[in-house]
Design a protein around this motif. Sequence first.
Motif, PDB file in Angstrom:
ATOM      1  N   GLU A 185       1.465   7.054  -6.690  1.00 51.03           N
ATOM      2  CA  GLU A 185       0.422   8.047  -6.968  1.00 51.03           C
ATOM      3  C   GLU A 185       0.937   9.459  -6.750  1.00 51.03           C
ATOM      4  OE1 GLU A 185      -2.924   7.218  -4.451  1.00 51.03           O
ATOM      5  OE2 GLU A 185      -3.277   5.249  -5.371  1.00 51.03           O
ATOM      6  N   ALA A 186       1.754   9.626  -5.718  1.00 53.11           N
ATOM      7  CA  ALA A 186       2.260  10.954  -5.366  1.00 53.11           C
ATOM      8  C   ALA A 186       3.335  11.428  -6.342  1.00 53.11           C
ATOM      9  CB  ALA A 186       2.818  10.950  -3.947  1.00 53.11           C
ATOM     10  N   ALA A 187       3.982  10.490  -7.017  1.00 50.36           N
ATOM     11  CA  ALA A 187       5.097  10.853  -7.928  1.00 50.36           C
ATOM     12  C   ALA A 187       4.629  11.432  -9.242  1.00 50.36           C
ATOM     13  CB  ALA A 187       5.958   9.630  -8.194  1.00 50.36           C
ATOM     14  N   VAL A 193       0.839  -1.201   0.000  1.00 50.60           N
ATOM     15  CA  VAL A 193       0.000   0.000   0.000  1.00 50.60           C
ATOM     16  C   VAL A 193       0.874   1.251   0.000  1.00 50.60           C
ATOM     17  CG1 VAL A 193      -1.705   1.319   1.319  1.00 50.60           C
ATOM     18  CG2 VAL A 193      -1.968  -1.156   1.057  1.00 50.60           C
ATOM     19  N   GLN A 194       1.923   1.241   0.789  1.00 53.98           N
ATOM     20  CA  GLN A 194       2.841   2.387   0.842  1.00 53.98           C
ATOM     21  C   GLN A 194       3.444   2.651  -0.543  1.00 53.98           C
ATOM     22  OE1 GLN A 194       6.386   1.848   3.218  1.00 53.98           O
ATOM     23  NE2 GLN A 194       6.282   3.973   3.908  1.00 53.98           N
ATOM     24  N   GLN A 195       3.890   1.609  -1.223  1.00 55.31           N
ATOM     25  CA  GLN A 195       4.472   1.765  -2.552  1.00 55.31           C
ATOM     26  C   GLN A 195       3.447   2.288  -3.546  1.00 55.31           C
ATOM     27  OE1 GLN A 195       6.010  -2.190  -3.141  1.00 55.31           O
ATOM     28  NE2 GLN A 195       7.982  -1.696  -2.190  1.00 55.31           N
TER      29      GLN A 195
END
Length: 130
Positions: free
Chosen positions: A128-130, A121-123
């Motif tokens: 998404e943020a990148a 989930v973190q990855q």
Amino acid sequence: MFVFRLDSHSGVPTYLQLVQQVRQAVLLGFLQPGDRLPLIREVVETLAINPNTVAKAYRQMEQEGLAVGRPGQGTFITSTQTAALSPATYGALRRGLEAWLHQAYAAGLDRQAAAALFTTVQQSIDKEAA
């Protein structure tokens, strides 16, 4: 005083566990610039590990600019990179994560599966943020 702990089941080398714990403590604001880490002798006595292992971890921290050794005085935190969380925010986030982890264990996940799910989930969020 900062206290190290070891997880013999993690598969992570002992010296890296020590480095990671200091990184996390600095990031979360538990260790501040100028704080002294336990002396190598103290860590060896507490954890019953080889002094060379502790020295290797402290050298790694020095190479990363996280800490600096002062002969005859000890090793001190130099990094100022903190997450700048208030204690209330940190507490709320921790309680939420603890609740999630209890749910994961109750659903039948073991430690490794819960960690894998969290990492996945973190990855995904990082992408998404990148």
